[in-house]
Write a protein that holds these residues in place. Structure first.
Motif, PDB file in Angstrom:
ATOM      1  N   ASP A 109       3.494   7.891  54.129  1.00 56.27           N
ATOM      2  CA  ASP A 109       3.571   8.776  55.287  1.00 56.27           C
ATOM      3  C   ASP A 109       3.863  10.224  54.913  1.00 56.27           C
ATOM      4  N   ASP A 110       4.063  10.499  53.633  1.00 53.69           N
ATOM      5  CA  ASP A 110       4.204  11.890  53.192  1.00 53.69           C
ATOM      6  C   ASP A 110       2.845  12.534  52.920  1.00 53.69           C
ATOM      7  N   LEU A 111       1.763  11.852  53.340  1.00 54.56           N
ATOM      8  CA  LEU A 111       0.395  12.368  53.243  1.00 54.56           C
ATOM      9  C   LEU A 111      -0.052  12.547  51.796  1.00 54.56           C
ATOM     10  N   ARG A 112       0.467  11.712  50.909  1.00 53.13           N
ATOM     11  CA  ARG A 112       0.131  11.859  49.495  1.00 53.13           C
ATOM     12  C   ARG A 112      -0.410  10.552  48.924  1.00 53.13           C
ATOM     13  N   LEU A 113      -1.411  10.705  48.071  1.00 50.70           N
ATOM     14  CA  LEU A 113      -1.928   9.634  47.229  1.00 50.70           C
ATOM     15  C   LEU A 113      -1.478   9.934  45.805  1.00 50.70           C
ATOM     16  N   LEU A 114      -0.741   9.003  45.203  1.00 51.87           N
ATOM     17  CA  LEU A 114      -0.188   9.213  43.869  1.00 51.87           C
ATOM     18  C   LEU A 114      -0.765   8.202  42.888  1.00 51.87           C
ATOM     19  N   ALA A 115      -0.855   8.627  41.622  1.00 49.55           N
ATOM     20  CA  ALA A 115      -1.216   7.719  40.535  1.00 49.55           C
ATOM     21  C   ALA A 115      -0.083   7.721  39.518  1.00 49.55           C
ATOM     22  N   TRP A 116       0.268   6.533  39.032  1.00 55.78           N
ATOM     23  CA  TRP A 116       1.351   6.350  38.068  1.00 55.78           C
ATOM     24  C   TRP A 116       0.807   5.642  36.832  1.00 55.78           C
ATOM     25  N   ASP A 117       1.277   6.059  35.662  1.00 57.98           N
ATOM     26  CA  ASP A 117       0.912   5.402  34.406  1.00 57.98           C
ATOM     27  C   ASP A 117       2.171   4.735  33.857  1.00 57.98           C
ATOM     28  N   ILE A 118       2.179   3.412  33.807  1.00 58.50           N
ATOM     29  CA  ILE A 118       3.397   2.699  33.420  1.00 58.50           C
ATOM     30  C   ILE A 118       3.776   2.960  31.964  1.00 58.50           C
ATOM     31  N   ARG A 119       2.851   3.491  31.155  1.00 64.97           N
ATOM     32  CA  ARG A 119       3.160   3.817  29.759  1.00 64.97           C
ATOM     33  C   ARG A 119       3.966   5.110  29.648  1.00 64.97           C
ATOM     34  N   GLN A 120       3.927   5.928  30.708  1.00 67.99           N
ATOM     35  CA  GLN A 120       4.584   7.234  30.664  1.00 67.99           C
ATOM     36  C   GLN A 120       5.879   7.281  31.461  1.00 67.99           C
ATOM     37  N   GLY A 121       6.331   6.132  31.937  1.00 70.78           N
ATOM     38  CA  GLY A 121       7.547   6.115  32.734  1.00 70.78           C
ATOM     39  C   GLY A 121       7.269   6.523  34.171  1.00 70.78           C
ATOM     40  N   PHE A 122       8.337   6.609  34.961  1.00 73.34           N
ATOM     41  CA  PHE A 122       8.164   6.791  36.396  1.00 73.34           C
ATOM     42  C   PHE A 122       8.906   8.012  36.933  1.00 73.34           C
ATOM     43  N   ALA A 123       9.188   8.964  36.055  1.00 75.32           N
ATOM     44  CA  ALA A 123       9.869  10.182  36.504  1.00 75.32           C
ATOM     45  C   ALA A 123       8.966  11.018  37.403  1.00 75.32           C
ATOM     46  N   LYS A 124       7.667  11.001  37.121  1.00 78.38           N
ATOM     47  CA  LYS A 124       6.726  11.737  37.962  1.00 78.38           C
ATOM     48  C   LYS A 124       5.351  11.091  37.863  1.00 78.38           C
TER      49      LYS A 124
END
Length: 358
Positions: free
Chosen positions: A201-216
């Protein structure tokens, strides 16, 4: 067409992908028991939510086009918000993961002879005032004898990752803050299971790479006019994934260029769920649950290179028999006949499940 009154409001529907049980469909329900509603009660989870996982057997007559549905079981749970069958090896007993309103993920194994579920594990993802909003298995393209990983989105803005362990089917291994408002959806890139997508609901689509951690996140797309509600990686075309939003639009993205959609279509009514057709022969077709505008099938011309733009979208079928919010929808994995694939859909306030073809 066939119909069934689910009793409680229905919001999730999933056909079993196993060839041992392709006639089985699960439907999740969500009942808010409090007579008096207030925003504060909703925020603090003071209401009592309950639900069921309903198991049905679907039968079809290809000659007459008649469909029938038989309820095999009802499992009492907290309110159900999402469900997914795990894609396992052809001889494995089917496994269903259920996300509920008390921060639980429950795993249920289907006895294919009796057509009944047995709960085999419960994983608590947060405190009980948090809702598990969505979930997705990582091994859609890699069926195996044991489960894959599970990504879960939570109503407090977090995502959590559940991995198989030697002592249990799944265990919670990571939790991180992802969105400032409810993340309605989290999903894997089935072709590269290091990558997770989430939307909220923050109007964002995010991509995460589990190899790089989850800080951003490794990518942020803010080009939405309303909340992101649905994401599904294409099971037959690498790099392609579909995204649905409350802004009524279906957007098709290429993971290599995720800022601008390859194609989009206005589905009307706010998109809640998107499902690619499970057969490669119909890889251009998407089943859409448009909350205020029924269910429909849209076809995109995706048989092109990344340097070409799709020629557009064509709505090939719509189903308007539901009288309330269109939420759950799925294609059957059973072989399609000449009359089309069996489709299940369910709606909320009229607590109805329909079977139809498309």
């Amino acid at each position: 067409m066939a119909s069934f009154d689910t009793g409680f409001p229905a919001d999730s529907l999933e056909f079993c992908p196993s060839p041992l049980a392709s006639d089985i469909v699960a439907c999740g329900t969500y009942k808010l028991d409090n007579d008096t509603f207030s925003a504060e009660n909703e925020r603090t989870n003071q209401q009592h939510r309950r639900g069921q996982c309903l198991i049905f057997r679907v039968q079809s007559n290809e000659t007459s086009d008649k469909l029938s549905i038989e309820k095999m079981q009802e499992c009492d749970l907290a309110a159900v918000l999402d469900m997914k069958w795990c894609h396992l090896g052809e001889t494995s007993q089917p496994l269903l993961a259920v996300a509920d309103s008390m921060a639980n993920i429950t795993l249920h194994q289907l006895n294919t002879s009796e057509k009944r579920l047995s709960q085999i594990e419960r994983i608590q993802c947060a405190t009980s005032d948090v809702l598990c909003l969505s979930l997705d298995w990582s091994n859609r393209l890699r069926p195996q004898s044991s489960p894959g990983c599970l990504i879960v989105s939570l109503s407090n803005g977090s995502l959590c990752l559940l991995r198989p362990t030697q002592t249990s089917h799944l265990a919670l291994t990571e939790t991180w803050h992802a969105h400032d408002y409810e993340p309605w959806i989290a999903a894997w890139n089935y072709w590269d299971i290091n990558i997770i997508y989430s939307g909220g609901d923050d109007l964002r689509l995010l991509a995460w790479d589990i190899r790089q951690g989850f800080a951003k996140p490794v990518h942020i797309n803010k080009r939405f006019d309303a909340g992101v509600t649905s994401i599904q990686s294409h099971p037959h075309i690498e790099n392609i994934f579909a995204v649905g939003s409350y802004d009524h639009k279906i957007r098709i993205f290429d993971a290599r260029k995720p800022s601008v959609p390859l194609a989009q279509a206005d589905a009307g009514g706010g998109v809640w769920r998107l499902k690619w057709h499970p057969s490669s022969t119909r890889r251009n077709d998407v089943l859409v649950a448009s909350m205020h505008d029924g269910f429909k099938i849209v076809s995109f011309d995706l048989d092109i290179s990344i340097d070409q733009l799709p020629t557009g979208a064509k709505f090939t079928r719509r189903f308007d028999e539901h009288k309330s919010l269109a939420y759950g929808a799925d294609w059957s994995y059973a072989p399609s006949g000449s009359r089309g694939t069996i489709i299940g859909s369910c709606s909320f306030y009229d607590h109805t499940l329909h079977l139809w073809r498309g």
